[in-house]
Write a protein that holds these residues in place. Structure first.
Motif, PDB file in Angstrom:
ATOM      1  N   SER A 147       9.914  -2.260   1.525  1.00  0.00           N
ATOM      2  CA  SER A 147       8.437  -2.232   1.079  1.00  0.00           C
ATOM      3  C   SER A 147       7.631  -2.310   2.270  1.00  0.00           C
ATOM      4  CB  SER A 147       8.461  -2.952  -0.256  1.00  0.00           C
ATOM      5  OG  SER A 147       8.389  -4.362   0.392  1.00  0.00           O
ATOM      6  N   ALA A 148       6.285  -2.133   2.082  1.00  0.00           N
ATOM      7  CA  ALA A 148       5.460  -2.412   3.206  1.00  0.00           C
ATOM      8  C   ALA A 148       5.228  -3.987   2.934  1.00  0.00           C
ATOM      9  CB  ALA A 148       4.031  -1.918   2.648  1.00  0.00           C
ATOM     10  N   SER A 149       5.370  -4.569   1.927  1.00  0.00           N
ATOM     11  CA  SER A 149       5.091  -5.917   1.858  1.00  0.00           C
ATOM     12  C   SER A 149       6.191  -6.561   2.806  1.00  0.00           C
ATOM     13  CB  SER A 149       5.314  -6.768   0.457  1.00  0.00           C
ATOM     14  OG  SER A 149       4.249  -5.935  -0.299  1.00  0.00           O
ATOM     15  N   GLU A 150       7.325  -6.282   2.611  1.00  0.00           N
ATOM     16  CA  GLU A 150       8.525  -6.803   3.267  1.00  0.00           C
ATOM     17  C   GLU A 150       8.309  -6.706   4.693  1.00  0.00           C
ATOM     18  OE1 GLU A 150      12.202  -4.970   1.834  1.00  0.00           O
ATOM     19  OE2 GLU A 150      13.353  -5.670   3.905  1.00  0.00           O
ATOM     20  N   SER A 201      -2.878  -7.075  -1.078  1.00  0.00           N
ATOM     21  CA  SER A 201      -2.521  -8.781  -1.338  1.00  0.00           C
ATOM     22  C   SER A 201      -1.273  -9.187  -0.670  1.00  0.00           C
ATOM     23  CB  SER A 201      -2.395  -9.013  -2.863  1.00  0.00           C
ATOM     24  OG  SER A 201      -1.514  -8.206  -3.385  1.00  0.00           O
ATOM     25  N   SER A 202      -0.550  -8.052  -0.076  1.00  0.00           N
ATOM     26  CA  SER A 202       0.556  -8.529   0.673  1.00  0.00           C
ATOM     27  C   SER A 202       0.312  -9.271   1.914  1.00  0.00           C
ATOM     28  CB  SER A 202       1.493  -7.436   1.229  1.00  0.00           C
ATOM     29  OG  SER A 202       0.640  -6.241   1.437  1.00  0.00           O
ATOM     30  N   THR A 203      -0.737  -9.381   2.368  1.00  0.00           N
ATOM     31  CA  THR A 203      -1.188 -10.252   3.845  1.00  0.00           C
ATOM     32  C   THR A 203      -1.324 -11.619   3.181  1.00  0.00           C
ATOM     33  OG1 THR A 203      -2.185  -8.524   4.854  1.00  0.00           O
ATOM     34  CG2 THR A 203      -2.800 -10.938   5.749  1.00  0.00           C
ATOM     35  N   LEU A 251      -4.930  -4.829   9.554  1.00  0.00           N
ATOM     36  CA  LEU A 251      -5.858  -3.814   9.307  1.00  0.00           C
ATOM     37  C   LEU A 251      -5.312  -2.569   8.563  1.00  0.00           C
ATOM     38  CD1 LEU A 251      -7.043  -3.212  13.190  1.00  0.00           C
ATOM     39  CD2 LEU A 251      -8.058  -4.387  11.442  1.00  0.00           C
ATOM     40  N   THR A 252      -6.119  -1.788   7.815  1.00  0.00           N
ATOM     41  CA  THR A 252      -5.494  -0.886   6.731  1.00  0.00           C
ATOM     42  C   THR A 252      -6.117   0.398   7.300  1.00  0.00           C
ATOM     43  OG1 THR A 252      -5.644  -2.816   5.149  1.00  0.00           O
ATOM     44  CG2 THR A 252      -5.264  -0.418   4.305  1.00  0.00           C
ATOM     45  N   LEU A 253      -5.248   1.187   6.989  1.00  0.00           N
ATOM     46  CA  LEU A 253      -5.518   2.945   6.788  1.00  0.00           C
ATOM     47  C   LEU A 253      -5.176   3.169   5.493  1.00  0.00           C
ATOM     48  CD1 LEU A 253      -5.785   5.603   8.717  1.00  0.00           C
ATOM     49  CD2 LEU A 253      -3.439   5.949   8.680  1.00  0.00           C
ATOM     50  N   GLY A 254      -6.277   3.382   4.633  1.00  0.00           N
ATOM     51  CA  GLY A 254      -6.171   3.561   3.274  1.00  0.00           C
ATOM     52  C   GLY A 254      -6.013   2.610   2.422  1.00  0.00           C
ATOM     53  N   THR A 255      -6.960   1.717   2.134  1.00  0.00           N
ATOM     54  CA  THR A 255      -6.816   0.545   1.402  1.00  0.00           C
ATOM     55  C   THR A 255      -6.596   0.952  -0.112  1.00  0.00           C
ATOM     56  OG1 THR A 255      -9.242   0.479   0.828  1.00  0.00           O
ATOM     57  CG2 THR A 255      -8.574  -0.808   2.635  1.00  0.00           C
ATOM     58  N   THR A 256      -5.862   0.223  -0.791  1.00  0.00           N
ATOM     59  CA  THR A 256      -5.414   0.268  -2.202  1.00  0.00           C
ATOM     60  C   THR A 256      -6.563   0.527  -2.955  1.00  0.00           C
ATOM     61  OG1 THR A 256      -3.913  -1.240  -1.605  1.00  0.00           O
ATOM     62  CG2 THR A 256      -3.885  -0.924  -3.912  1.00  0.00           C
ATOM     63  N   SER A 257      -7.705  -0.049  -2.909  1.00  0.00           N
ATOM     64  CA  SER A 257      -8.775   0.606  -3.967  1.00  0.00           C
ATOM     65  C   SER A 257      -9.471   1.519  -3.634  1.00  0.00           C
ATOM     66  CB  SER A 257      -9.748  -0.646  -4.079  1.00  0.00           C
ATOM     67  OG  SER A 257      -9.294  -1.969  -4.901  1.00  0.00           O
ATOM     68  N   ILE A 281      -1.075  -2.575  11.371  1.00  0.00           N
ATOM     69  CA  ILE A 281      -1.679  -1.546  10.621  1.00  0.00           C
ATOM     70  C   ILE A 281      -0.882  -1.257   9.529  1.00  0.00           C
ATOM     71  CG2 ILE A 281      -2.486   0.819  10.441  1.00  0.00           C
ATOM     72  CD1 ILE A 281      -3.454   0.564  13.370  1.00  0.00           C
ATOM     73  N   ASP A 282      -1.507  -1.523   8.126  1.00  0.00           N
ATOM     74  CA  ASP A 282      -0.737  -1.080   6.966  1.00  0.00           C
ATOM     75  C   ASP A 282      -1.399   0.111   6.394  1.00  0.00           C
ATOM     76  OD1 ASP A 282       0.064  -1.046   4.356  1.00  0.00           O
ATOM     77  OD2 ASP A 282      -1.085  -2.775   3.566  1.00  0.00           O
ATOM     78  N   ALA A 283      -0.613   1.020   6.507  1.00  0.00           N
ATOM     79  CA  ALA A 283      -0.848   2.344   6.133  1.00  0.00           C
ATOM     80  C   ALA A 283      -0.136   2.782   5.036  1.00  0.00           C
ATOM     81  CB  ALA A 283      -0.836   3.480   7.560  1.00  0.00           C
ATOM     82  N   GLY A 471      -5.487  -3.853 -10.417  1.00  0.00           N
ATOM     83  CA  GLY A 471      -4.487  -3.111 -11.120  1.00  0.00           C
ATOM     84  C   GLY A 471      -3.326  -2.968 -10.579  1.00  0.00           C
ATOM     85  N   GLU A 472      -3.215  -3.288  -9.388  1.00  0.00           N
ATOM     86  CA  GLU A 472      -1.865  -3.065  -8.677  1.00  0.00           C
ATOM     87  C   GLU A 472      -1.494  -4.701  -8.321  1.00  0.00           C
ATOM     88  OE1 GLU A 472      -2.997   0.711  -6.237  1.00  0.00           O
ATOM     89  OE2 GLU A 472      -0.728   0.129  -6.247  1.00  0.00           O
ATOM     90  N   GLY A 473      -1.989  -5.720  -8.777  1.00  0.00           N
ATOM     91  CA  GLY A 473      -1.817  -6.993  -8.578  1.00  0.00           C
ATOM     92  C   GLY A 473      -2.455  -7.550  -7.338  1.00  0.00           C
TER      93      GLY A 473
HETATM   94  N1  PLP Z   1      -0.364  -1.997   1.269  1.00  0.00           N
HETATM   95  C1  PLP Z   1      -1.028  -0.808   0.668  1.00  0.00           C
HETATM   96  C2  PLP Z   1      -2.427  -0.378   1.322  1.00  0.00           C
HETATM   97  C3  PLP Z   1      -0.786  -0.695  -0.654  1.00  0.00           C
HETATM   98  O1  PLP Z   1      -1.631   0.222  -1.345  1.00  0.00           O
HETATM   99  C4  PLP Z   1       0.366  -0.924  -1.387  1.00  0.00           C
HETATM  100  C5  PLP Z   1       0.689  -0.613  -2.600  1.00  0.00           C
HETATM  101  O2  PLP Z   1       0.391   0.068  -3.217  1.00  0.00           O
HETATM  102  C6  PLP Z   1       1.223  -1.945  -0.436  1.00  0.00           C
HETATM  103  C7  PLP Z   1       0.917  -2.340   0.704  1.00  0.00           C
HETATM  104  C8  PLP Z   1       2.605  -2.678  -0.940  1.00  0.00           C
HETATM  105  O3  PLP Z   1       3.174  -1.698  -1.032  1.00  0.00           O
HETATM  106  P1  PLP Z   1       5.030  -2.263  -1.413  1.00  0.00           P
HETATM  107  O4  PLP Z   1       4.953  -2.051  -2.854  1.00  0.00           O
HETATM  108  O5  PLP Z   1       5.609  -1.377  -0.482  1.00  0.00           O
HETATM  109  O6  PLP Z   1       5.172  -3.580  -0.941  1.00  0.00           O
END
Ligand code: PLP
Length: 568
Positions: A147-150, A201-203, A251-257, A281-283, A471-473
């Motif tokens: 996962s991206a968080s991992e 929120s993974s950061t 930094l983010t490429l494509g934030t969750t919201s 970079i979290d994409a 809505g995604e925690g």
């Molecule tokens: N980063 C972004 C920008 C996300 O939108 C998400 C989840 O949708 C995550 C990280 C977390 O992803 P993961 O479930 O792979 O940890």
């Protein structure tokens, strides 16, 4: 189950999966069950005696499928997509068959070697700079995480260790001395990870896991919710003024919201001043768009200039099923230095030769799945061209949806620039106010009570507006420099009302299960996110979704007017 039994069962499962997929567009996207539904259907103890496969499979249809949210439905427009394709499923079958928790090269050389090769394929398909390739002179490379968080927390550990080592070395503290250990222990307590208030929120969670602090940096709608160099610099200076040691920045490429993109180019200019700050970079979702030349031209070079590591989830939008999170680093030595522990039972001549990769040193767990197979199968079955066509199709569907929202600008406003097939919309505040209350009454209520919020049938929602939930925690901090349209109480009341009614619209839509969308609140605005990366989604699905949104909006507004008439 013997070989013949497996053959029959596997064929039946394949038929069932194909049948499930073909009926997906007609199934309600959300299940119509109550929490705990399965307890009543499944015995509380495992069977004492073996059961025949047909009986077990029948229960999948009758007990499991009714409790599924259908992520593969073209009517699933919530969160971000999590796709699966047949070549990817075949990869999972082989992976399960070969089950080998291949932590070392020797544990199954093909697992490691295929992973290195397909990660280079992926990096090249996205036109990531050469520094991320396994063949780069700087020691780059890719690894597949769950996962991206991992991926993020793993790079955080590498960043933390690099930061402390570099600082202690710079202060001339010799390895193995008490003085060095004490200094590192002190610095460790001052470390702080940073991200924008739009980052996932993974950061924050990563900081929790790595035992460091976390600070978020506010963004503004006027800057399209993008983190910019001046805002970052101000935050870094504030950290230093507070005696903190910023060691990690997401930094983010494509934030969750809203799919915002941080300003990589301007932030890259700060790199030389903060060489020890690890930039990731979290994409997770939008990284897949780099398959297209137009996005490569826009972002790829800056990604190489600004970041130590880059991650995206192939399992979101790029046709490989969960889990396939691709992490690329510019220097793998930082990972292996931080994470390598070498007990005698893991030692072997191949590792000692230095000629092989042991991916256990690039991740937190020891064992790992053979995920490279499914990426290999998908890339070969579709070709890079097929992946491009798929992403282009999603973007076209997204553009169609955006155009329909723009057409109804009398009813909706779009929040943040629509990007990567995601459109965020909400009810216009003036429309909300007109439906609910005459402006004079709004003003009276506010000025009499000093209260800036209108009464709402579900006041719990008002209370939750400050700390917003995507809505995604994900918890987002409220922008310190409020994006509210001014300090006029009536305007604020209309904003609050628009937020509440937008949430009502989203809840009503989801309760009916025809489409699934995500409401979220960011920059103090509650909005409806609509995204569909499903290969089966067409412009007709976008139109259907928009018609449902319009119809439900009118229904909610009518109800509001009726409630108002009753009150008066
Ligand atoms: N980063 C972004 C920008 C996300 O939108 C998400 C989840 O949708 C995550 C990280 C977390 O992803 P993961 O479930 O792979 O940890």
């Amino acid at each position: 189950m013997d070989q013949e039994g497996f053959r029959k069962a596997a064929h039946a499962v394949v038929e069932h999966i194909i049948e499930y997929n073909s009926t997906l567009p007609n199934r309600p996207v959300l299940p119509k069950i109550q929490p705990g539904y399965l307890r009543d259907l499944i015995p509380s103890n495992a069977p004492e005696q073996p059961e025949p496969w047909p009986l077990i499979q029948a229960d999948v249809e009758s007990q499991i499928i009714p409790g599924l949210t259908h992520w593969q439905s073209p009517n699933f427009m919530a969160f971000f997509p999590a796709l699966v394709t047949y070549p990817s499923l075949l990869g999972e079958m082989y992976s399960a068959a070969f089950t080998a928790p291949a932590f070392n090269w020797l544990c199954s050389p093909a697992c490691t070697e295929l992973e290195t090769i397909v990660m280079d394929w992926v990096a090249k398909a996205l036109a990531l700079p050469d520094c991320f390739l396994s063949t780069s002179s700087g020691g780059g490379g890719g690894v597949i995480h769950g996962s991206a968080s991992e991926a993020l927390v793993t790079t955080m550990v590498a960043a933390r260790e690099r930061y402390l080592r570099v600082r202690a070395d710079a202060e001339g503290l010799r390895n193995g001395t008490m003085e060095r250990d004490d200094r590192i222990a002190f610095l460790r307590g001052r470390l702080v990870a940073l991200s924008s208030d739009q980052a996932h929120s993974s950061t924050q969670k990563g900081a929790l896991i790595t035992g460091t602090r976390y600070r978020s940096i506010s963004t503004s709608l006027s800057e399209d919710l993008s983190l910019t160099a001046p805002r970052l610099e101000e935050a870094l200076q504030q950290c230093h003024a507070d005696g903190l040691e910023p060691y990690y920045l997401t930094l983010t490429l494509g934030t969750t919201s809203t799919c915002a993109v941080d300003d990589f180019a301007s932030i890259a200019t700060l790199r030389s001043q903060y060489p020890n700050l690890w930039i990731h970079i979290d994409a997770a979702y939008a990284g897949a768009a780099l398959i297209l030349q137009v996005y490569q031209a826009q972002y790829s070079q800056d990604i190489g200039r600004v970041s130590d590591s880059f991650n995206f989830n192939m399992h979101k939008w790029l046709l490989v099923n969960f889990d396939a999170s691709c992490l690329f680093v510019q220097n793998r030595n930082h990972l292996t230095r931080a994470l390598s522990i070498n007990p005698s039972y893991l030692q072997n001549s191949f590792t000692e030769s230095g000629l092989v990769t042991d991916y256990r040193d690039w991740q937190i767990p020891l064992g790992r799945r053979f995920r490279a197979l499914k990426i290999w199968f998908v890339m070969r079955s579709y070709g890079v061209e097929g992946l491009r066509t798929h992403v282009e199709n999603s973007l076209r569907v997204g553009e169609t949806f955006t155009a329909m929202v723009v057409e109804r600008r009398d009813l909706f406003e779009i929040i943040a620039t629509p990007r990567f097939a995601l459109t965020c919309l909400r009810l216009r505040p003036d429309v909300a106010a007109a439906a609910r209350m005459k402006q004079r009454q709004v003003n009276e209520k506010i000025y009499m009570s000093g209260d800036t919020e209108l009464p709402h049938p579900r006041s719990d929602r008002i209370a939750s507006l400050g700390a917003s939930d995507t809505g995604e925690g994900q918890m987002l901090k409220v922008d310190a420099q409020s994006n509210l349209p001014g300090h006029d109480g009536a305007e604020q009341a209309s904003e609050t009302l628009a937020n509440n009614l937008t949430k009502d619209i989203a809840d009503l839509i989801n309760s009916r299960g025809e489409i699934f969308i995500t409401p979220t609140t960011t920059a103090r605005k509650t909005l409806i996110r609509v995204v569909s990366g499903n290969p089966a989604a067409s412009k007709e699905h976008a139109k259907k979704a928009f018609d449902i949104i319009v119809r439900t909006t009118e229904e909610v507004l009518d109800k509001c007017r009726q409630d108002e008439d009753l009150r008066n």
